[in-house]
Write an enzyme that holds these catalytic residues in place. Structure first.
Site, PDB file in Angstrom:
ATOM      1  CB  SER A 160      37.258  25.323  47.916  1.00 29.09           C
ATOM      2  OG  SER A 160      36.641  26.636  47.849  1.00 29.09           O
ATOM      3  CE  LYS A 181      46.906  20.786  54.021  1.00 26.61           C
ATOM      4  NZ  LYS A 181      47.520  21.219  52.671  1.00 26.61           N
ATOM      5  CB  ALA A 226      40.318  23.262  46.600  1.00 27.03           C
ATOM      6  CE  LYS A 246      49.557  24.465  54.231  1.00 24.29           C
ATOM      7  NZ  LYS A 246      48.557  25.113  53.380  1.00 24.29           N
ATOM      8  CB  SER A 276      48.199  30.230  48.889  1.00 26.32           C
ATOM      9  OG  SER A 276      48.408  30.585  50.360  1.00 26.32           O
ATOM     10  NE  ARG A 277      41.566  29.186  51.469  1.00 21.00           N
ATOM     11  CZ  ARG A 277      40.500  28.277  51.655  1.00 21.00           C
ATOM     12  NH1 ARG A 277      39.640  28.276  52.712  1.00 21.00           N
ATOM     13  NH2 ARG A 277      40.060  27.570  50.720  1.00 21.00           N
ATOM     14  CG  ASN A 278      47.032  30.617  54.560  1.00 26.33           C
ATOM     15  OD1 ASN A 278      46.672  31.178  55.853  1.00 26.33           O
ATOM     16  ND2 ASN A 278      46.806  29.475  54.072  1.00 26.33           N
ATOM     17  CB  VAL A 297      38.502  29.806  56.499  1.00 26.31           C
ATOM     18  CG1 VAL A 297      39.412  29.362  57.596  1.00 26.31           C
ATOM     19  CG2 VAL A 297      36.980  29.854  56.609  1.00 26.31           C
TER      20      VAL A 297
END
Length: 335
Positions: free
Chosen positions: A11, A105, A137, A188, A251-253, A276
């Site tokens: 992405s 990152k 993205a 972060k 945010s995937r996190n 990921v």
């Protein structure tokens, strides 16, 4: 016009390819995944970035040599876990002084090196820089106004890259603090996992604000001990990136953290997010750095306990709240 190779067709790589193409540059996009290549060639967009289309004049290839040779700038956009392997493969084609901009990152597990340090080990002759900041993205690809910072060893390289990326919807600042930018960017993601876990537990805005504020304090303590600058951690790649990653459902996190807070395992959460989750890879490295530099990082410690040692998320929050009493800023004197 610059000739630019985008190394990695996820992405972020595709969003930057679209941005740079709109800036008038010639773009070549590479992926090691044949499935990604087929989708981009046939549909000119990724399922994860609906409505963000690659123009026909952008070349899509699975041949790394084609993507690297004779390029003015190489944008390395693979996930952090694949940075070393990809840089190693690129090394055969990179010429002395060729600019490589890392936009991933993370910190490498085991070596505890930042990604630019990994790239420099694998491609010693490259002019390595970094681009980071609060930049999903999904928004960059759609031209939503975004601001980032480019870090480089020389002002000349930083300003050259600033001109390459800068647009009416993508403002770029420059900085000499590559290390600080990368530490803020990597850690972060771990704090964002904690913020998501708090959301999954049903906690509120007070908890989120506490995690963001104390999270940047932890990141800055470590980063400055490693040689980064305080100004960097109060800037775009520090508090700026931390806010957007902790607060946004892009945010995937954070999304993975929410699932963990709701009771899923780390593996189940990563599978459901289907992208990921960099914070999972960075969490152990962050803890390793904290131990190596003798820096107290209680949030990072508790995230590791939840991810890798089966600790209940609610118990981790309780431990954070019941830590020994302390002063907020130890360098502020009493009258």
């Amino acid at each position: 016009m610059a000739n630019i190779g985008i190394i990695g067709a996820g992405s972020w790589g595709v969003a930057l390819a679209v941005l740079l193409n709109q800036n008038g540059h010639q773009i070549t996009i590479w992926s090691a995944l044949e499935k990604e290549i087929r989708v981009l060639i046939e549909k000119r967009e990724l399922p994860s970035l609906p409505g963000v289309s690659i123009t026909e004049n952008s070349l899509v290839t699975s041949d790394l040599k084609t993507a690297v040779l004779e390029k003015d700038v190489l944008v390395l956009a693979v996930a952090s876990a694949y940075t070393r392997e990809t840089a190693h493969r690129m090394a055969a084609y990179v010429v002395e002084g060729q600019k490589v901009v890392n936009v991933a990152k993370g910190v490498e597990k085991g070596t505890l090196l930042t990604l630019s340090q990994v790239i420099e080990e694998e491609i010693p002759g490259a002019d390595v820089a970094v681009l980071s900041g609060p930049s999903h993205a999904e928004e960059v690809g759609k031209g939503i106004p975004t601001t980032c910072v480019v870090g480089a060893k020389t002002q000349k390289t930083a300003e050259y890259l600033q001109n390459i990326f800068m647009s009416p919807v993508f403002r770029v600042y420059t900085s000499p603090d590559i290390l600080g930018i990368e530490i803020g960017a990597a850690l972060k993601n771990v704090i964002a996992l904690a913020a998501g876990i708090a959301d999954g537990l049903g906690y509120g805005d007070n908890t989120k604000a506490a995690l963001i504020t104390r999270g940047i304090a932890e990141i800055a303590r470590l980063g400055m001990k490693m040689g980064g600058k305080l100004q960097t951690f109060t800037g775009l790649s520090g508090i700026g990136d931390l806010i957007v990653t902790c607060a946004s459902m892009h945010s995937r996190n954070r999304r993975a953290g929410i699932l963990i807070g709701q009771g899923k395992s780390m593996e189940e959460a990563m599978e459901e997010v289907q992208m990921v989750v960099e914070g999972v890879y960075s969490a152990q490295a962050a803890l390793g750095l904290a131990q190596a530099y003798g820096v107290e990082m209680p949030i990072i410690e508790q995230v590791n306990q939840v991810l890798f040692h089966g600790k209940a998320a609610a118990e981790a929050v309780t431990e954070l709240m019941l830590r020994d009493k302390t002063i907020e800023h130890s360098d502020l004197p009493w009258e």
